[in-house]
Structures are given as C-alpha cells and as structure tokens.
Design a protein around this motif. Structure first.
Motif, PDB file in Angstrom:
ATOM      1  N   UNK A  91       0.858  -1.183   0.000  1.00 29.04           N
ATOM      2  CA  UNK A  91       0.000   0.000   0.000  1.00 29.04           C
ATOM      3  C   UNK A  91       0.891   1.228   0.000  1.00 29.04           C
ATOM      4  N   UNK A  92       0.602   2.138  -0.900  1.00 28.77           N
ATOM      5  CA  UNK A  92       1.376   3.380  -1.057  1.00 28.77           C
ATOM      6  C   UNK A  92       2.879   3.109  -1.116  1.00 28.77           C
ATOM      7  N   UNK A  93       3.237   2.092  -1.895  1.00 30.09           N
ATOM      8  CA  UNK A  93       4.648   1.853  -2.165  1.00 30.09           C
ATOM      9  C   UNK A  93       5.417   1.154  -1.066  1.00 30.09           C
ATOM     10  N   UNK A  94       4.703   0.622  -0.060  1.00 29.21           N
ATOM     11  CA  UNK A  94       5.397  -0.123   1.005  1.00 29.21           C
ATOM     12  C   UNK A  94       4.653  -1.416   1.281  1.00 29.21           C
ATOM     13  N   UNK A  95       5.405  -2.423   1.759  1.00 28.89           N
ATOM     14  CA  UNK A  95       4.746  -3.641   2.233  1.00 28.89           C
ATOM     15  C   UNK A  95       4.232  -3.347   3.643  1.00 28.89           C
ATOM     16  N   UNK A  96       2.897  -3.366   3.829  1.00 28.73           N
ATOM     17  CA  UNK A  96       2.370  -2.981   5.138  1.00 28.73           C
ATOM     18  C   UNK A  96       2.001  -4.193   5.989  1.00 28.73           C
ATOM     19  N   UNK A  97       1.919  -5.356   5.372  1.00 32.70           N
ATOM     20  CA  UNK A  97       1.614  -6.555   6.165  1.00 32.70           C
ATOM     21  C   UNK A  97       2.100  -7.773   5.403  1.00 32.70           C
ATOM     22  N   UNK A  98       2.629  -8.757   6.062  1.00 36.22           N
ATOM     23  CA  UNK A  98       2.843 -10.042   5.401  1.00 36.22           C
ATOM     24  C   UNK A  98       2.688 -11.169   6.398  1.00 36.22           C
ATOM     25  N   UNK A  99       2.188 -12.297   5.904  1.00 35.61           N
ATOM     26  CA  UNK A  99       1.961 -13.432   6.787  1.00 35.61           C
ATOM     27  C   UNK A  99       1.403 -14.593   6.002  1.00 35.61           C
ATOM     28  N   UNK A 100       1.223 -15.711   6.672  1.00 35.92           N
ATOM     29  CA  UNK A 100       0.762 -16.897   5.951  1.00 35.92           C
ATOM     30  C   UNK A 100      -0.732 -16.760   5.644  1.00 35.92           C
ATOM     31  N   UNK A 101      -1.189 -17.622   4.731  1.00 36.65           N
ATOM     32  CA  UNK A 101      -2.567 -17.505   4.229  1.00 36.65           C
ATOM     33  C   UNK A 101      -3.571 -17.611   5.369  1.00 36.65           C
ATOM     34  N   UNK A 102      -3.308 -18.507   6.302  1.00 31.64           N
ATOM     35  CA  UNK A 102      -4.316 -18.735   7.355  1.00 31.64           C
ATOM     36  C   UNK A 102      -4.435 -17.545   8.317  1.00 31.64           C
ATOM     37  N   UNK A 103      -3.388 -16.693   8.338  1.00 31.08           N
ATOM     38  CA  UNK A 103      -3.444 -15.545   9.242  1.00 31.08           C
ATOM     39  C   UNK A 103      -4.165 -14.337   8.651  1.00 31.08           C
ATOM     40  N   UNK A 104      -4.470 -14.410   7.355  1.00 33.51           N
ATOM     41  CA  UNK A 104      -4.938 -13.178   6.709  1.00 33.51           C
ATOM     42  C   UNK A 104      -6.299 -12.733   7.229  1.00 33.51           C
ATOM     43  N   UNK A 105      -7.115 -13.694   7.699  1.00 38.41           N
ATOM     44  CA  UNK A 105      -8.447 -13.307   8.142  1.00 38.41           C
ATOM     45  C   UNK A 105      -8.440 -12.678   9.540  1.00 38.41           C
ATOM     46  N   UNK A 106      -7.384 -12.903  10.308  1.00 42.94           N
ATOM     47  CA  UNK A 106      -7.264 -12.190  11.583  1.00 42.94           C
ATOM     48  C   UNK A 106      -5.903 -11.533  11.680  1.00 42.94           C
ATOM     49  N   UNK A 107      -5.634 -10.691  10.700  1.00 39.55           N
ATOM     50  CA  UNK A 107      -4.344 -10.007  10.659  1.00 39.55           C
ATOM     51  C   UNK A 107      -4.301  -8.875  11.680  1.00 39.55           C
ATOM     52  N   UNK A 108      -5.480  -8.362  12.057  1.00 38.39           N
ATOM     53  CA  UNK A 108      -5.512  -7.217  12.950  1.00 38.39           C
ATOM     54  C   UNK A 108      -5.078  -5.935  12.281  1.00 38.39           C
ATOM     55  N   UNK A 109      -4.901  -5.997  10.977  1.00 40.96           N
ATOM     56  CA  UNK A 109      -4.483  -4.805  10.235  1.00 40.96           C
ATOM     57  C   UNK A 109      -5.686  -4.240   9.479  1.00 40.96           C
ATOM     58  N   UNK A 110      -6.094  -3.018   9.824  1.00 44.46           N
ATOM     59  CA  UNK A 110      -7.320  -2.483   9.209  1.00 44.46           C
ATOM     60  C   UNK A 110      -7.229  -2.366   7.675  1.00 44.46           C
ATOM     61  N   UNK A 111      -6.028  -2.106   7.162  1.00 45.59           N
ATOM     62  CA  UNK A 111      -5.862  -2.009   5.705  1.00 45.59           C
ATOM     63  C   UNK A 111      -6.149  -3.366   5.058  1.00 45.59           C
ATOM     64  N   UNK A 112      -5.556  -4.406   5.639  1.00 47.91           N
ATOM     65  CA  UNK A 112      -5.747  -5.751   5.095  1.00 47.91           C
ATOM     66  C   UNK A 112      -7.220  -6.157   5.188  1.00 47.91           C
ATOM     67  N   UNK A 113      -7.819  -5.876   6.338  1.00 52.28           N
ATOM     68  CA  UNK A 113      -9.232  -6.218   6.516  1.00 52.28           C
ATOM     69  C   UNK A 113     -10.097  -5.547   5.458  1.00 52.28           C
ATOM     70  N   UNK A 114      -9.844  -4.260   5.267  1.00 47.77           N
ATOM     71  CA  UNK A 114     -10.650  -3.541   4.277  1.00 47.77           C
ATOM     72  C   UNK A 114     -10.473  -4.157   2.893  1.00 47.77           C
TER      73      UNK A 114
END
Lengths: 258, 258
Positions: free
Chosen positions: B218-241
């Motif tokens: 997002x905006x030229x930076x990696x703001x979150x990374x993790x395994x597939x199973x973690x994506x639904x509870x990343x706790x990151x509002x950008x990822x959730x959106x």
C-alpha cells in the motif's frame, strides 16, 4: 508563463529527443552486427519491405518518369531543346527522384507499419515478454528491420530508376514522336556511373532512416491505441522530413566538387 | 525456508517524475515459496516485478537473487539474470504473429537454439500439461478465447523450466470457473517445475489458492505479510478492508484525479 522559459523548454526537449534517437540508432547498429543474428526475421523483413513494396514503388516511379518527360517537353520545346529530354529524365530519376520517391513511399508503407506493429507490441507487453524469454528486443525486432531496410532500398531504387526511365521513354516515343533508338542512345550518352551510385547511397541512407524512425517511435510508444496512432504519424512525418533534409545534404556532399 | 532467500528486496524505491510509486519495499521470498502480493490498482505491484526483472532500474535499494546483487547489471550479466525468470503477463502478451506452439517454445527456439522438431515436441507436451491438445498448437493466439490464451501464456512461462516465475494478475478478466482452473494449473505447474513464484493480484480467491504467504502493498510499502491462514485475523485495518472489499476504511480511493 515566461516566453523565454517556453523556448528553453522546447529546445531542451528537442535536444533530449535527438540524444535518445542517437542512442537508439547506435544500439540498432551495434545489435545488427553482433551475434545472435535472427536470420529468419531478417529474411521476413526483406520480403515485407522489399518485395511487397515493388508495385507501389514501381508504379510511382513509372508515372513520375512520364510526367517528367511531358513537363520538360513543354518547357524545352520553347527553345528547341527537345533533344535534352532523355538526359534530363535519366539524370533526374537516378540522382534524385528514384531514391526520394522510393524513400517517401516506403516511409508511408513500411515506416507506418513498423511503428504500428512495434507500438502495439509495446502496449500489450509483448516487448517485455521478449525480455523475459531471454530474447533481446533490439536484436529480434529492431536489428532485422533496420538491416533489411538499409540493404533492400537500393535494390528498390534500381527498379524505380528503370521504371522511371521507361515511363519517360514511352511518353516520348509514343506521344511526342521521338525516335526510339535515338532516345535510348541519348539516355546513355551523358549518364555516369556515379549518377546511379549516388542515388543508391541515398537509398541506403533513406532505408535506414525510415526503418529507424518506425522502430524508434513504435518501441517508445505509450498509452494504448491513441499512443500507437501518434507513434505511427510521428514515424511517417519524421522519416519524410529527414529524407528530404538528408537528400539535400547528400546531394551537396556528392556533387559539390562539380 | 533456507538460509539465503531466493529473492531479497531491501529499501527499493522508484519514482516516475513526481510520482513516488515504490517508497522502500522490503520483501524476502524463500526458495520454492509462493508469495502473493495483494494491493489496490496503482500501488506499484507491477513496477515492483519489473524492478526485480531488471526491466526497470530502481532509484535506490537493492534486489538480490540467491544473495547476488542484481541492480545495475548490464550486458551478459543482465541477460543471465533475466534468463532465470518466466513471466505470465496480465494480458497474456502472446506474440500474435506466431502460432501457439512457437509461442510456447519461443525461448527454446530463439535463445537455446533447440532444433524445431524437438522444440515442437516440448511445446506440445507443455500444452498438454495445461490441458490443451496438440491441435491448439497450430492455431494463432487471436483465434483463442481469453482463458485459452492465459493457459498458453502459462505454458510459455513454464516451458523453459525457469527458477522463478512471476504471475501478473493471472485471473483478471476470466470467469470464476476459468479463474479457478488457472489457479490450479499455476499451483500444479509451479510445483512440477520446482520454481519460486511471485504473483500479484487483487483477486482474493486466487490469492488464497496459490499463496504460501501473502504480502500486502500500500502506497509503495509492504504494510503486512503473513501466511494464508493468518490473513483473516491479521488485525491490520488495511488488510481487513482489502480482503473484504469495503469502500469505507483507512484506504481512501482517489475518485477524482488531481
């Protein structure tokens, strides 16, 4: 805005274009003479640029020769100089009109086609795809076109010269009642080898210009269909203008001693 | 994950004029790992891939492949670097002047100089592995549907068994069923070839299917990374959106251009 700034900006843009074009030309030449050479691609371009341009170039040269004979007749008959017509036709065709006509026709036919094809390949990422397939786009796309254009245009011009002189011959013999044998011997009398060779050198340079401009514009086109259209127009306009300018410069170079 | 990552990006920045597309991207991809980069349109995903490929030169930062710095490579070294990659382009980017089998075997024919007969056998075998019969090989890309073009493009990307394969929005423009077919083919062929895969997409179904790990840009930076199973509870509002596709949230869509 400050008018001086506008002039300065236009001038800088012009210099930047000249610079990038020169770099592009150097790369095109370098990749034409370093392996690998894609023989199949070169052969295909020979056929496309050379063989399929024959009708267009032959026909334009033929009618140019005819017009040349008619026009010089209206002028020369006013002071009884009709006997100079064969010489005028053959010298104008070989030195000037053969290469320039062929160059301009090929600019319209081939320069536009190259720009459109490479431009479409650029916007559909086919040129990037070449790189990911370990194929240098300069070698695979640019070098064969520039090489074929430079080598094949002299051959086309040779055909144009013959067609033009033949057109003049037909008009003079069948319309203006010249003696056929006289016309032919007159044509040969003042013709020198360098009249023909200078025209062929011009042709090679024009072939280089046309294919280079087509490749440069197509290769650097951006922005979808509109960009490709713009690249095509630019290729033809730039090639045509450059042909006429270099024609003047080369004529000066070849015949300034005389 | 082994000690030396296959691909290692650190602090990669790239701007076009005043537009800062990448603002310091850090990302590691392990050997034989499949990483999917998600992110909205225009967040620099494609530019990032092109920087890794060496099609674009980053303004700053480093791109290491197998621990070797690749930014600034030229000539032979750049060719060798690019030979490690295969890429599936968003619009397939098939060469429309060549029949399908020559597209698939392009690198084998042009870069490796493989005899045509052998190359054709390899092409037919690769086409079969993506579920296309040998008769498709004789057709031209324009005669194929979008889904079939994608399969051919996939076959072309894997035919030379590259070490790293990039997938640029592999399912965009396909119906959900065909998209799933392509996803499965990607998973299967990456495993067969034993390649490291980096995909960019904004299709979450596709991302969940092909990824070992997901990274969001997002905006030229990696703001979150993790395994597939973690994506639904990343706790990151950008990822959730993003994964729920909500218009409301921390990511503001720029409706009107400046």
């Amino acid at each position: 805005m400050n008018p001086l700034a506008l002039i300065g900006r236009a001038f800088l843009e012009f210099l930047a274009t000249v610079g990038s074009l020169a770099r592009f030309a150097m790369r095109a030449v370098k990749h034409s003479f370093t392996p690998p050479v894609y023989i199949r691609q070169v052969a295909k371009q020979f056929v496309d640029i050379g063989y399929y341009s024959l009708p267009v170039v032959g026909l334009t040269a033929f009618f140019t020769g005819m017009v040349l004979a008619l026009q010089s007749h209206t002028g020369f008959s006013r002071f009884d100089a009709e006997s100079a017509i064969p010489t005028v036709v053959v010298l104008s065709m070989t030195r000037e009109l053969g290469p320039v006509m062929a160059g301009l026709m090929v600019a319209g036919r081939i320069g536009a086609a190259i720009a459109a094809e490479l431009g479409t390949m650029r916007v559909t990422e086919q040129i990037d795809a070449l790189t990911t397939l370990s194929t240098n786009p300069y070698k695979y796309l640019i070098a064969p076109r520039v090489l074929a254009g430079t080598l094949v245009l002299p051959l086309l011009v040779l055909v144009a010269d013959i067609a033009g002189v033949f057109g003049g011959f037909l008009v003079c013999v069948y319309d203006l009642r010249f003696n056929a044998a006289n016309y032919i011997s007159q044509s040969w009398e003042y013709l020198e080898t360098r009249d023909v060779t200078s025209g062929l050198w011009k042709a090679a340079v024009f072939g280089f210009i046309v294919t280079l401009m087509g490749c440069y514009q197509g290769f650097n086109s951006k922005g979808g269909a509109q960009g490709v259209g713009k690249a095509t127009t630019n290729a033809v306009v730039a090639a045509s203008i450059l042909i006429l300018i270099t024609d003047y410069l080369m004529t000066g170079l070849f015949f300034s001693g005389k | 994950m082994s000690a030396v990552p296959k691909i290692e990006l650190s602090g990669v920045t790239k701007s076009f004029g005043n537009k800062h597309v990448l603002c310091g991207v850090d990302l590691n991809v392990g050997v034989r790992e499949s990483v999917v980069i998600i992110g909205g349109s225009g967040t620099g995903k494609s530019v990032m891939l092109k920087c890794i490929l060496g099609l674009l030169k980053p303004d700053a930062g480093s791109v290491k492949i197998d621990g070797q710095e690749t930014v600034g490579l030229k000539g032979q070294a750049l060719d060798e670097h690019q030979a490690k990659f295969g890429m599936l382009f968003q619009g397939s980017a098939l060469f429309d002047s060549l029949p399908v089998w020559q597209n698939v075997a392009f690198k084998l024919l042009q870069a490796h100089g493989m005899p045509r007969k052998e190359a054709k056998e390899r092409a037919v075998a690769t086409l079969a592995s993506v579920g296309l019969g040998p008769e498709v090989g004789e057709l031209y890309p324009s005669e194929l549907s979008g889904g079939m073009q994608k399969r051919v493009a996939l076959a072309r990307a894997i035919a030379s068994k590259p070490e790293i394969i990039f997938f640029d929005e592999p399912t965009t423009g396909l119906d959900p069923i065909m998209a799933d077919v392509i996803n499965e083919l990607i998973v299967k062929s990456v495993r067969e070839v034993g390649a490291t895969a980096v995909s960019i997409t904004h299709d979450m179904a596709s991302a969940r299917k092909i990824a070992d790990r997901i990274a969001m840009i997002h905006e030229g930076r990696i703001i979150w990374q993790g395994s597939v199973k973690d994506i639904d509870h990343s706790g990151n509002p950008y990822v959730d959106q993003f994964i729920h596709g909500r218009a409301e949230g921390p990511i503001k869509m720029q409706i009107r251009k400046l």
